[in-house]
Scaffold this active site. Sequence first.
Site, short mmCIF file in Angstrom:
data_model
loop_
_atom_site.label_atom_id
_atom_site.label_comp_id
_atom_site.label_asym_id
_atom_site.label_seq_id
_atom_site.Cartn_x
_atom_site.Cartn_y
_atom_site.Cartn_z
N GLY A 230 -2.89 -0.44 -4.01
CA GLY A 230 -1.75 0.77 -4.18
C GLY A 230 -2.11 2.00 -3.38
O GLY A 230 -2.31 1.79 -2.30
N SER A 231 -1.81 3.16 -4.01
CA SER A 231 -1.84 4.07 -3.29
C SER A 231 -3.40 4.69 -3.10
O SER A 231 -4.19 4.61 -3.69
CB SER A 231 -1.10 5.46 -4.09
N GLU A 250 -7.25 -2.35 -1.06
CA GLU A 250 -5.91 -2.42 -0.21
C GLU A 250 -4.99 -1.16 -0.24
O GLU A 250 -4.30 -1.18 -1.35
CB GLU A 250 -5.32 -3.68 -0.20
N LEU A 251 -5.03 -0.12 0.56
CA LEU A 251 -4.42 1.22 0.24
C LEU A 251 -3.23 1.42 1.23
O LEU A 251 -2.76 0.67 1.74
CB LEU A 251 -5.29 2.11 0.06
N CYS A 284 3.00 -0.88 3.26
CA CYS A 284 1.81 0.08 3.80
C CYS A 284 1.56 -0.31 5.12
O CYS A 284 0.82 0.54 5.86
CB CYS A 284 0.55 -0.40 3.08
N GLU A 378 1.70 8.74 4.23
CA GLU A 378 2.64 7.42 4.25
C GLU A 378 4.01 7.56 3.71
O GLU A 378 4.15 8.01 2.72
CB GLU A 378 1.67 6.51 3.39
#
Length: 476
Positions: A230-231, A250-251, A284, A378
């Site tokens: 996520g963020s 996992e960003l 992402c 992002e």
Amino acid sequence: MNLKDAYPLYLANEAQQPNTALDVTDKFSGEVATRVALADAQTIDMAIAWAVRAAEPMAKMASYERQAVLYHCVNRFTERREELAYMLCVEAGKPINDSRGEVGRLIDTFRIAAEEAVRMTGEVQALDISPRAKGYQGIWKRVPIGPCSFISPFNFPLNLAAHKIAPALAVGCPFVMKPASRTPLGAILMGEILAETDLPKGAFSILPASRDGSDLFTTDDRLKLLSFTGSPEVGWDLKARAGKKKVVLELGGNAAVIVDADANLEDAVERVVFGAFYQSGQSCIGVQRILVHAAIYDAFKAKLVARTRTLQTGDPHDEATFVGPMIDVKEAQRLDGWIQDAMAKGASLLCGGGRTGAMLEATLLENVDPDTELNREEAFGPAAFLIKFSSWREALDIVNDSKFGLQAGIFTRDFFKILDAWDDLDVGGVVVNDVPSYRVDNMPYGGVKDSGLGREGVRFAMEDMTEIRNLVIRRN
């Protein structure tokens, strides 16, 4: 094809319908498409307790038994692939062709895990490295870490959930999962299919929950690993509160692609358009920064703008649609604001820029100020911009000038430039002659800096979900 009126949660392998408190909207129409059960703190606590009880029987499952569960999922996902794609198209607003592609990747990920389930190997290690260790032999193996907590995002609600669930099943870890509240249906359907197997009771729970009510996923010490996608803002906060458990994050990213002077322009344009705008840019590793050599900049820009203008925007159920809605109006407004801010600070709009509700046109800009949010943060939507460069070193430095480091793409035929990029780019992966958005589900995937910790890709996630147990033997 229609959705059911209501969907359950799964607690300790069993469907339960305590309420229909969570509305799931059709992201194109904005209307409520179905309702889902929402777990409260007591339900989450019970799920963790059941996962603890399931840890021993899960660890004792034979490799072929774990493999059989995973192959059952492969077969059932294959049988229900159109249902899964339709569900994804509705709940995520993902164009139907992208939705079908994600179902294919879901199947791939479970198939890879089924293959890896019987490859849990260790190593015989020589210990006689000095006279004091003569006659000693070492052997190590991997054992399941124990109950795991998974939190998955809205943008790939099938495959990113699969990248947590499938490795856990492959190694024998029970788990509790919180799917994204905006896109919970795919994970719930996985629960329905897992419930058809004879996994030990408590092996899995899939629990849609509000962010405020889901702290136990992060803070409960009975859980031995937290895997979050996520963020960055949320992910680093979770890590700070996770206690003693292992954390995999996992960003985000603001991925760059470099198009050098020797690139095949037509091929590079097609791949950059895909990387920037597939599934409305909500990835992402979506292309955000497009670096183009000065010698080909004008030609590449003209081709890229012309191709981008051909993309159809609209109803994700239409086979011709390439850009569907963003996940909600608020996210579209955010990115629209960043685009307007960049233009106010000197950026030029090349195409796109229009917004209606959650629909944002595929947008290209140039001359974006490096200090704007569109460059530094992002975008996570259908917006990208071009940057002109003159030397390979300059291009590498621009890519590295980011707090993120997930993946980068480079288009070049120069082998030594490829090696320079691999050595010098501060990212988790470099993709040659393609965009950073490319991923195969068995490769090590993850980032550095603010892009996260650890690696996914089934075998690599399995390593995180296991611990090494050593055996030392003295011969006398």
